[in-house]
Every structure is written in C-alpha cells, then in structure tokens.
Enzyme design. Structure first.
Site, short mmCIF file in Angstrom:
data_model
loop_
_atom_site.label_atom_id
_atom_site.label_comp_id
_atom_site.label_asym_id
_atom_site.label_seq_id
_atom_site.Cartn_x
_atom_site.Cartn_y
_atom_site.Cartn_z
CG ASP A 180 -30.51 -0.58 -30.20
OD1 ASP A 180 -31.03 0.03 -29.24
OD2 ASP A 180 -29.32 -0.94 -30.20
CG HIS A 253 -30.14 -1.14 -26.26
ND1 HIS A 253 -29.86 0.01 -26.94
CD2 HIS A 253 -29.22 -1.22 -25.28
CE1 HIS A 253 -28.80 0.60 -26.40
NE2 HIS A 253 -28.40 -0.13 -25.38
CD GLU A 316 -25.37 1.80 -23.91
OE1 GLU A 316 -24.48 2.67 -23.90
OE2 GLU A 316 -26.15 1.64 -24.85
C1 TNX Z 1 -23.10 2.19 -26.83
S1 TNX Z 1 -21.71 -0.37 -27.35
C2 TNX Z 1 -23.98 1.22 -27.29
C3 TNX Z 1 -24.75 1.47 -28.51
C4 TNX Z 1 -24.50 2.85 -29.07
C5 TNX Z 1 -23.03 3.16 -28.98
C6 TNX Z 1 -22.61 4.43 -29.62
C7 TNX Z 1 -23.00 -0.86 -26.82
C8 TNX Z 1 -22.97 -2.23 -26.43
N1 TNX Z 1 -24.04 -0.04 -26.75
O1 TNX Z 1 -26.10 1.24 -28.27
O2 TNX Z 1 -24.91 2.88 -30.40
O3 TNX Z 1 -22.66 3.19 -27.62
O4 TNX Z 1 -21.22 4.50 -29.70
#
Ligand code: TNX
Length: 520
Positions: A180, A253, A316
C-alpha cells in the site's frame, strides 16, 4: 446443529451440522496413538499431535491401517468428494468420538483439516471429550479473513499465529494485503528497492486522520517479509488447508513502490512512502514498461503463492495525475480509450491476462467494475453490496464483504470506551446477522456469491495485540454466518457458546474484545 433452547453442550463455533451424543467419553489424560490411515496425511497428524500436546495429551504419531491397543485417534480420507460448481474442494467431514477411539474421516484433505480444528476445539474445553458423532460441512466455500500489513507491519510469527487462530474457526482463506502507500512488504528479487526503500517510512501519523493539524511520530517505521518468510507462511497455511490470497494493490495505493522506482509514477517526483493515512493521489503511469514491471512482480508473487487467486487491488485510484499528464492522455488516445475509468479497466485487464496465462484467477475490489469488468475477474464488493449484485448480474463470481458488515477496523463498542479506531460501528450482533448472499441476486445467480471475509485495515492497529482485539470475537460471528445455513443460525445459541470459545482464545493466548485484563 443445536437448536435454540438446547444446551449447546459441545459449544462449537461455528455450530456443526449434526451432533449426536454417544455414551462415555474419551479421556485426554495420558498417552494416545495418532494414526494416519491414508497416505499423505503425516503433516496433518503432526499438526493435530502438536495441538493435543498443548492440551496435555501425549500423542504418539504412527502410520498403518489399524490401531493397536489403547486409545487412538485416526485420520482417514474416505468417501466420494462432491464436486463444487466453482471448483472448490469438498470440506465436509465426519468426526466420531468413542471411549477409546476418535475417528476423523473426510473425502478430501480440506475436510479433514476442518475436522482437526473441530477436535482442537473439543479438546480445549476439559480433560475428556464426551462421546459423539459429528457430521459437518460448510454452507459457503469462501470464508476469509484479511490483514493489512502495510499500514502497520506484523512479523512472520504474528502472521502465522493469526492463521492458526482463524483456522480454529474453520476459515479457509487468508487475504494478505501486502502493499500500500505506506509500505511495501514482500521482497521481490528482481526489484530490491521495493523493500530497501519502499518498506520504510520516515514517520507515522499520531491520532486520527481527521484530527487537524496532523502530528507525526518521527521514528522511522518499517518491515518486510523475505522470500523465505513468505514460503514459510505458505507452508504453515498449506498444512491447515488455508489458501492465501496475496494482494498487490494497483494502479493506486502504490506510493511506496513509486518511492522506490520513480519511473513507475506519472510525475517523476521524488516521493517517500506515505506517513499518514487516507488515499495518496499518486498513481502508476500506464506505459508498457510499468505494466512489464508489475507483470514481473506478479510472477514472483505467483512463484511464492501457489494458489488460484491473485488480488490486484484496483480500489480508490485517484485519477488526477492521469487527467493532468500529457503523456497519459496521449497513451489513452493511442489505446482508443475515452475515460480514465476505461484506462484503469484496461490496466487491470492486462494484469488479468497475465494472471490467466498461469492458470490463476484475478480478484479486484469493486471499483474494477467501473470502465468495464475484465474477463474472468472476481469482484470483492466492499463499498456496499451493490458491486456484488452488479457483478453477479454480469456473471462474475463475487466475494461479498460490504464495509458496514465486515470491516473489523470499525468500532465494536461505544466510542468513548474503545481505543481509537477508524470510525463506523460494527458490533458483534450486526456481524452475526449478516446474510452473505444478497437477496437482490436472482436465485439462478446466487451460486456466484462464493462467500465473504472480514477486513482488518491496520491504520489504527499499531500492535498485533490490537489486531486480535479488533478481530475477535467478531470473526467468530462471521465464521458461523459463513459456515452455517441461515436456518441453523441462532444468535442466542451463539451467545451461549461464546464464553467457551473465548476460553479457547485464552488458552491459546489470543487477545479479544471484552477480555478481562491480564493480571500481574
Ligand atoms: C478503504 S477497502 C480502503 C483501504 C482503507 C480502508 C479503511 C479498500 C478496498 N480500500 O485502503 O484502509 O478503507 O477502512
């Protein structure tokens, strides 16, 4: 499965499909021979022996088709395995406890591994196991727990311990979130800077991300797994018949990787692994050299992790840099793509092809639906159940893990009484009452929902003790929800059985929410 009002004598979690009481009991005091009656079960017999040794039994491991004098436990592959429509192994098993014999049988090793854990639970609650006949099989084939080792790093030993604990509740998937923005954890031989540079950040946010201004702890923070570490983790999980799903999260990420190899990014800027939480705006560039780099990374990951499923993230991904960069816009035009979402989908599809070349299957978070779902991809629906419903409509397999039901980084009690967490509120009962197969999916497509898993995003889990605190007992509620059929579930019965299960966690030295503080 014990119904409401019954005494829940066996206290098993998840509850078993059928339990018939016998007469007498199998004593756990003294020595017992442990025999594998089918070839290739020696590792499992040794595992069971190790569990029983912890319970004070003195097991003598042997081979052969016939137990001699004295108490014996036997392991045997027997019966015809049922074919699963999605290709998963048959996990059913049979466990018979008599005064001087315990027989574990299953048509497949996977079932036998579950039987071993059921016996581990039974043995952990006293000095004798009451005679009984148990027949058991899971409802769903994907029963997982996830662990983020990027935001905070957990040692190899801690990861092994986590796998051993989830095994106890008949989980069969461990989703290993390895990379990440805040740290790259798997050693990749071809690109050593990924761990040399990418596994270490210069500091870490103090307090909550929404507390402004941000304050930082300036101590460098890092850690990574060597190839040898990962091979050891794979072997440990193999004996327990738990599949590991490694995740290399892309194209967003990726700040830690871009810090190590700036040419992977869009701007050429010098970066560091991110010291705060939230989402980095930096994203991989979509040039062929970057794709090749990621193919190399996935190759090494697939060499280490022998399982079918490979996770490529896809969540994301902020697309500002793609919008702004001439080079990326030219690339989009050259590929005939009209939006940044299509570009992400194109990127993920290339990774999917690569994974498929090695007969593996790609998983992505539900954002991979945007801009078109890659052929053969499996969707992990996290933002809600919508992604899963949509994926099933398209005929794609689904892991249904909506945040409001399966994010164990959420609070599990009143905020004032709990240590700092990300937010949200997910108490035990809400996990228990989760129905993993959304009603909105037409019956003919329900088989596409393979199951679910609990997420442990570790922004606010600085120590492994905290990971266990957030995971348990919520993971037990999820385990039962995934193992038992809806009509077998019983919230009151679960609560009656819980103290015994928690005493097992005490015995194994596992932390959990609601535990009495340790004395002394
Ligand atoms: C969303 S869930 C993310 C993570 C974060 C999390 C915190 C997801 C696929 N991505 O990168 O850690 O929320 O709840």
């Amino acid at each position: 499965m014990l119904k409401k009002g019954e005494k829940n004598k066996n206290a098993l979690i998840p509850g078993v499909e059928s339990y018939r009481e016998g007469t007498g009991e199998f004593s756990l005091l003294g020595s017992v021979s442990l025999l594998s009656l089918s070839p290739g079960l020696e590792d499992m017999a040794r595992l069971l022996a190790a569990y029983l040794t912890r319970e004070g039994v003195t097991p003598v491991v042997g081979k052969g088709d016939h137990p001699g004098e004295g108490p014996a436990i036997t392991l045997k592959i027997e019966g015809k395995a049922e074919e699963h429509e999605m290709g998963f192994p048959d996990e059913s098993y049979h466990l018979e406890v008599q005064a001087d014999r315990i027989a574990l049988t299953a048509p497949h090793r996977a079932g036998l591994a579950r039987a071993v854990q059921t016996l581990r639970q039974l043995a952990g609650t006293g000095t004798a196991i009451p005679a009984a006949e148990i027949g058991d099989r899971p409802r769903l084939p994907w029963r997982g727990m996830h662990l983020d080792v990027s935001r905070h790093f957990f040692s190899k030993e801690e990861v092994l311990r986590f796998i051993d604990t989830i095994a106890l509740f008949r989980f069969n998937k461990f989703h290993f979130h390895l990379t990440d923005d805040q740290g790259w954890r798997p050693e990749i031989k071809k690109y050593p800077r990924l761990t040399e540079v990418g596994s270490r950040r210069s500091g870490t946010l103090i307090g909550h991300y929404s507390d402004k201004p941000h304050r930082f702890e300036d101590t460098p923070y890092g850690g990574f797994y060597t190839r040898r570490d990962m091979e050891e983790i794979v072997e440990f999980a193999r004996v327990r018949e738990i599949d590991i799903i490694p995740e290399i999260d892309m194209p967003g990420h990726m700040q830690a990787a871009i810090s190590a190899y700036p040419e992977l990014g869009c701007t050429g800027m010098t970066l560091e692994p991110r010291c705060t939480w939230g989402i980095s705006q930096h994203i991989l560039n979509p040039q062929e050299t970057t794709l090749n780099f990621m193919r190399d990374v996935l190759d090494e990951i697939m060499d280490i992790f022998p399982y079918t499923f490979i996770h490529v993230g896809g969540d994301e991904a902020h697309k500002y840099e793609w919008e702004e960069q001439r080079r990326v816009q030219d690339r989009m035009a050259e590929l005939g793509l009209e939006s940044e979402e299509e570009l992400q989908s194109w990127f993920i599809s290339r990774m999917g092809e690569h994974v498929r070349r090695r007969d593996r299957r790609m998983i992505g978070w539900d954002e991979i639906l945007e801009g078109g779902l890659a052929d053969g991809a499996i969707v992990m629906s996290w933002r809600s159940e919508e992604g899963g419903i949509e994926a099933a409509r398209l005929g794609a397999p689904v892991i249904n893990c909506p945040c409001e039901r399966t994010y164990f980084d959420y609070y599990q009690g009143p905020k004032e009484k709990e240590p700092l967490a990300i937010g949200g509120y997910l108490p035990l009962e809400k996990v228990y009452r989760f129905e993993p197969v959304p009603a909105e999916i037409p019956d003919s497509k329900k088989y596409l929902v393979m199951g679910s898993q609990g997420q442990l995003w570790s922004e606010y889990m600085e120590t492994f003790d905290r990971v266990e605190y957030m995971a348990f007992p919520r993971a037990l509620a999820l385990a039962e929800t995934l193992w038992c059929r809806p009509e077998e579930k019983d919230w009151e019965g679960f609560q009656d059985r819980l103290p015994r299960a928690l005493s097992l966690l005490d015995r194994w030295g596992v932390n959990y929410h609601g535990r009495e503080p340790r004395r002394g």
